[in-house]
Design a protein around this motif. Structure first.
Motif, short mmCIF file in Angstrom:
data_model
loop_
_atom_site.label_atom_id
_atom_site.label_comp_id
_atom_site.label_asym_id
_atom_site.label_seq_id
_atom_site.Cartn_x
_atom_site.Cartn_y
_atom_site.Cartn_z
N LYS A 149 0.83 -1.21 0.00
CA LYS A 149 0.00 0.00 0.00
C LYS A 149 0.86 1.26 0.00
CE LYS A 149 -0.55 0.23 5.04
NZ LYS A 149 -1.52 0.28 6.15
N ASP A 150 2.14 1.11 0.33
CA ASP A 150 3.03 2.27 0.41
C ASP A 150 4.00 2.38 -0.77
OD1 ASP A 150 2.00 3.03 2.97
OD2 ASP A 150 3.19 1.43 3.85
N THR A 151 3.93 1.44 -1.71
CA THR A 151 4.84 1.48 -2.86
C THR A 151 4.55 2.71 -3.72
OG1 THR A 151 4.93 -0.94 -2.91
CG2 THR A 151 5.68 0.23 -4.88
N THR A 152 5.56 3.51 -3.95
CA THR A 152 5.38 4.72 -4.76
C THR A 152 5.55 4.39 -6.23
OG1 THR A 152 7.73 5.29 -4.70
CG2 THR A 152 6.35 6.11 -2.89
N LYS A 165 -3.12 4.25 -10.38
CA LYS A 165 -3.23 5.23 -11.46
C LYS A 165 -1.98 5.24 -12.33
CE LYS A 165 -4.91 9.29 -10.49
NZ LYS A 165 -5.15 10.58 -9.79
N HIS A 166 -0.84 5.10 -11.70
CA HIS A 166 0.44 5.11 -12.42
C HIS A 166 0.52 3.95 -13.40
CE1 HIS A 166 4.67 5.86 -13.13
NE2 HIS A 166 4.97 4.62 -12.75
N ILE A 167 0.16 2.75 -12.93
CA ILE A 167 0.23 1.57 -13.80
C ILE A 167 -0.74 1.71 -14.97
CG2 ILE A 167 -0.13 -0.92 -13.93
CD1 ILE A 167 0.71 -1.06 -10.97
N VAL A 168 -1.95 2.19 -14.68
CA VAL A 168 -2.94 2.36 -15.74
C VAL A 168 -2.50 3.41 -16.75
CG1 VAL A 168 -5.31 3.09 -16.24
CG2 VAL A 168 -4.86 1.56 -14.32
N GLU A 169 -1.89 4.49 -16.27
CA GLU A 169 -1.40 5.53 -17.18
C GLU A 169 -0.32 4.98 -18.11
OE1 GLU A 169 -0.08 8.67 -14.67
OE2 GLU A 169 -2.11 9.37 -14.18
N TYR A 217 8.04 1.59 -7.90
CA TYR A 217 7.54 0.59 -8.85
C TYR A 217 8.36 0.60 -10.13
CZ TYR A 217 4.47 -1.52 -12.35
OH TYR A 217 3.97 -2.29 -13.37
N ASP A 218 8.62 1.79 -10.66
CA ASP A 218 9.41 1.90 -11.89
C ASP A 218 10.81 1.32 -11.69
OD1 ASP A 218 7.30 3.11 -13.18
OD2 ASP A 218 8.05 5.15 -12.87
N ASP A 219 11.38 1.56 -10.52
CA ASP A 219 12.71 1.02 -10.22
C ASP A 219 12.67 -0.51 -10.16
OD1 ASP A 219 13.71 3.57 -10.12
OD2 ASP A 219 13.66 3.71 -7.92
N LEU A 220 11.59 -1.05 -9.59
CA LEU A 220 11.44 -2.51 -9.51
C LEU A 220 11.33 -3.12 -10.91
CD1 LEU A 220 8.90 -2.98 -6.59
CD2 LEU A 220 11.20 -3.94 -6.69
#
Length: 236
Positions: A32-35, A75-79, A39-42
């Protein structure tokens, strides 16, 4: 087959193929805290990563973000990947909206579901397989919100957006073994429906009064009505 407006979801391609990389990517690291940056770094660590790849439970990153109530990441993943992800399901048919409805953090689950609906999530897509003895197939987000998480705000939001319980339009709770639960669920749904009916009636009366009593043009009255509806949804 669709019944009474419900639809079975479309699962991601090759739903039975697991990605071993996701054992290290999804389960331990998406929370729930992953920014979005984290995520992009992962993802950057896995050159062959694709969003439709899933872990052994059938969850992709978008499903897990919804399940955690992580709105920014969702929202980030969907974008990045596109809105077509929103109504895609896991091997059991869990869409992102169904996952948000399962969120144990009631407030976060509601906000994630609200965002998904705004992005085009279908409120009546059902699961396609039974997950457990108390989680049957062909259940909708409304069933999950009513039976599993008892999220009254989410129930009202889903009903307002045209949700139904499931194809048979009845509560799938064993009446003999779970009589108290069934009564509780019925009470939640009744409260939500009664409030929505009251809101609709109040807004319709306002629109009629504007046109009949104050000679407001009908198109202006409709704009007022629509704004009142939006305000209600924003403040559920």
């Amino acid at each position: 087959m669709s019944t009474l407006g419900v639809r079975a979801c479309t699962v991601f391609p090759n739903p039975d193929l697991e990605d071993p990389d996701l054992k290290d990517l999804v389960l331990p690291n998406i929370s729930k805290d992953t920014t979005p940056k984290a995520y992009d770094d992962l993802v950057a660590r896995f050159p062959n990563f694709k969003v439709e790849k899933h872990n052994c439970f059938g969850f992709t990153t978008v499903h897990l973000a919804a399940r955690m109530g992580n709105i920014l990441l969702l929202k980030h993943i969907v974008e990045i990947e596109g809105k077509n992800l929103i109504n895609m399901g896991t091997r059991y048919g869990l869409t992102s909206l169904l996952c948000a409805s399962l969120c144990e953090d009631i407030a976060a689950g509601y906000l994630a579901a609200k965002e998904l609906i705004n992005l085009g999530a279908d409120v009546n897509i059902t699961t396609i397989k039974s997950i457990s003895s108390d989680f049957p197939s062909q259940v909708t987000p409304l069933w999950v919100a009513a039976v599993k998480t008892k999220n009254l705000k989410l129930i009202k939001l889903l009903l307002f957006n045209g949700a139904i319980l499931h194809p048979q339009n009845e509560i799938r709770v064993d009446a003999e073994k779970n009589a108290a639960l069934k009564d509780d669920v019925t009470d939640l749904l009744t409260k939500a429906k009664d409030e929505i009916i009251e809101v609709y009636n109040r807004i319709a009366s306002t629109e009629l009064c504007l046109t009949k009593c104050f000679a407001i043009p009908s198109d202006v009255a409709r704009q007022v009505r629509d704004q009142m509806l939006e305000d209600y949804i924003d403040n559920i």
